[in-house]
Design a protein around this motif. Sequence first.
Motif, PDB file in Angstrom:
ATOM      1  N   LEU A  62      -9.521  -6.720   3.366  1.00  0.00           N
ATOM      2  CA  LEU A  62      -8.607  -7.511   2.666  1.00  0.00           C
ATOM      3  C   LEU A  62      -9.347  -8.634   2.475  1.00  0.00           C
ATOM      4  N   TYR A  63      -8.816  -9.503   1.611  1.00  0.00           N
ATOM      5  CA  TYR A  63      -9.189 -10.844   1.070  1.00  0.00           C
ATOM      6  C   TYR A  63      -9.540 -11.680   2.292  1.00  0.00           C
ATOM      7  N   GLY A  64      -8.477 -11.535   3.371  1.00  0.00           N
ATOM      8  CA  GLY A  64      -8.649 -12.415   4.586  1.00  0.00           C
ATOM      9  C   GLY A  64      -9.528 -12.021   5.568  1.00  0.00           C
ATOM     10  N   GLY A  65     -10.238 -10.766   5.354  1.00  0.00           N
ATOM     11  CA  GLY A  65     -11.344 -10.322   6.417  1.00  0.00           C
ATOM     12  C   GLY A  65     -10.817  -9.529   7.363  1.00  0.00           C
ATOM     13  N   THR A  66      -9.489  -9.035   7.373  1.00  0.00           N
ATOM     14  CA  THR A  66      -9.197  -7.901   8.285  1.00  0.00           C
ATOM     15  C   THR A  66      -8.894  -6.592   7.796  1.00  0.00           C
ATOM     16  N   PHE A  67      -8.466  -5.678   8.668  1.00  0.00           N
ATOM     17  CA  PHE A  67      -8.479  -4.475   8.070  1.00  0.00           C
ATOM     18  C   PHE A  67      -7.095  -3.907   8.277  1.00  0.00           C
ATOM     19  N   THR A  68      -6.577  -2.862   7.651  1.00  0.00           N
ATOM     20  CA  THR A  68      -5.426  -2.237   7.654  1.00  0.00           C
ATOM     21  C   THR A  68      -5.780  -0.573   7.646  1.00  0.00           C
ATOM     22  N   GLY A  69      -4.839   0.117   8.474  1.00  0.00           N
ATOM     23  CA  GLY A  69      -5.278   1.596   8.592  1.00  0.00           C
ATOM     24  C   GLY A  69      -4.044   2.414   8.092  1.00  0.00           C
ATOM     25  N   PHE A  70      -4.602   3.631   7.524  1.00  0.00           N
ATOM     26  CA  PHE A  70      -3.563   4.567   7.191  1.00  0.00           C
ATOM     27  C   PHE A  70      -3.927   5.882   7.195  1.00  0.00           C
ATOM     28  N   VAL A  71      -2.773   7.123   7.547  1.00  0.00           N
ATOM     29  CA  VAL A  71      -2.951   8.419   7.727  1.00  0.00           C
ATOM     30  C   VAL A  71      -2.342   8.960   6.636  1.00  0.00           C
ATOM     31  N   TYR A  72      -3.034  10.233   6.037  1.00  0.00           N
ATOM     32  CA  TYR A  72      -2.384  11.071   5.227  1.00  0.00           C
ATOM     33  C   TYR A  72      -1.682  12.312   5.582  1.00  0.00           C
ATOM     34  N   ASN A  73      -0.350  12.280   5.178  1.00  0.00           N
ATOM     35  CA  ASN A  73       0.327  13.594   5.710  1.00  0.00           C
ATOM     36  C   ASN A  73       0.449  14.830   4.741  1.00  0.00           C
ATOM     37  N   ASP A  74      -0.352  15.705   4.895  1.00  0.00           N
ATOM     38  CA  ASP A  74      -0.268  16.832   3.827  1.00  0.00           C
ATOM     39  C   ASP A  74       0.873  17.688   3.657  1.00  0.00           C
ATOM     40  N   ALA A  75       1.835  17.421   4.685  1.00  0.00           N
ATOM     41  CA  ALA A  75       3.117  18.293   4.311  1.00  0.00           C
ATOM     42  C   ALA A  75       3.895  17.482   3.216  1.00  0.00           C
ATOM     43  N   THR A  76       3.966  16.165   3.554  1.00  0.00           N
ATOM     44  CA  THR A  76       4.712  15.347   2.470  1.00  0.00           C
ATOM     45  C   THR A  76       3.795  14.635   1.363  1.00  0.00           C
ATOM     46  N   ASP A  77       2.536  14.822   1.387  1.00  0.00           N
ATOM     47  CA  ASP A  77       1.537  14.382   0.573  1.00  0.00           C
ATOM     48  C   ASP A  77       1.977  12.654   0.420  1.00  0.00           C
ATOM     49  N   THR A  78       1.963  11.985   1.435  1.00  0.00           N
ATOM     50  CA  THR A  78       2.159  10.589   1.372  1.00  0.00           C
ATOM     51  C   THR A  78       1.261   9.947   2.554  1.00  0.00           C
TER      52      THR A  78
END
Length: 326
Positions: free
Chosen positions: A66-82
Motif C-alpha cells: 500500500l501507499y503507506g508502506g504496510t501490507f494486507t493479505g487475502f485468500v481465495y475460496n475456489d468454492a465461491t470464487d471469491t
Amino acid sequence: MKNKFWLVIFRGILMISAIGMTSALTTNNWNENKTINASLPLLGQGDHSTPSVFYKDGWWYLISGLYGGTFTGFVYNDATDTWSNNKTINASLPDIGDYSTPSVFYKDGWWYMISGEADGGFNGFVYNNATHTWTANKTINASLPDIGVSSKPSIFQKDGWWYMISGEGASGTYNGFVYDNTAHTWSENKTINASLPEINSGFSTPSVFYNNGWWYMIAGKNTGEFDGFVYSDATHTWAANTTINASLPEIGTMSFPSVFYKDFSWYMISGNEVGSFNGFDYYELPEYSQFSGYWDNNATLGGSGIAYFNTTVTSTNGTVILRFNN
C-alpha cells in the motif's frame, strides 16, 4: 460430408485414433475477468494497491502493498470464487515506509518476500510455517542497492538461477540482478534486463513469467497502461511483444500487475493508484490437429440428417472438447 473437420482441445495426455494434420494457429487476448478479483476491496483512495499472487499449501494468496508502506493479505475460496481477508498470510509484516511493493517466491523450501519501497531500497522477509508469521531476513535481500525512487521487484527462477528485475518510480527504467547461492548475495546483472527500454512515464512495474517455452514480462506504468516484452535466449535480450499484452486496457492512473497460472489458465490481477484491483484472464486457444483424414460410418450425407462419427479418445487426465465446424 465435404469440408467437415473436428478439432480436439485438450489438457493432459491424449491419444486419438484418427489421421490428421496439425495447425499452429493461436488466438491470444486478455479479457476482463470479474471472478478472479471478486470481493477484493477498495483498499482506500490513493492506497496504490500492489499485489503479489502465489499458491501455497493448497491455497491461493494475495499480499498487497500500500501507499503507506504496510501490507494486507487475502485468500481465495475456489468454492465461491471469491477473495476474503486473511491476516495470517501477512502476519507480522511491518510498515516499511511508503509504496510497499512485494514479490513473493518459494526458494529452497522457504517462502520469501522481497518488497520495494519509496526510497528505492529492498526489504527481505522469510515465512515461518510453524508460527505462521513473517520475520525480517537480511540474507535474501543481501547486497541489493538503493536503485532510486520506488523500487518494484519481480523475482523468478530461470535456467537454475534466481533473477530479479525491478522497475522504479522516476524515469521508469529496469534494473537486473542475479542471486549467488554460494555467497548468498545479489549482484547486478545487465543481461537479464538487456534491451528493456526506459518507459519515461515512470513507475515501471514488471511481472515476469514463463509460458509455452518463452519468458515474458508484462509491465505496468504511471499511465495505467501495460507494456509487453519477450526474452530471446539466443541474443539474451528483451524485445517488445504486443501479443502478450494484447487487449489489456488502460486501467486508470498507475498499473501494478501480478501474472499467475491457475487451473490451466493465465490470470492477471493488477492494482492501481486508487487502491482497487482489476482482473483479467488470457484467452489462448491452440488449434491442435485439424483432421482431414477422418471417416464416418454413414460414408456420405446428403442434405439434412445425422452423421455418426467413430471417434475414440483414450488416456486423458483432463478436459477434452470435440468441436465440429466451430
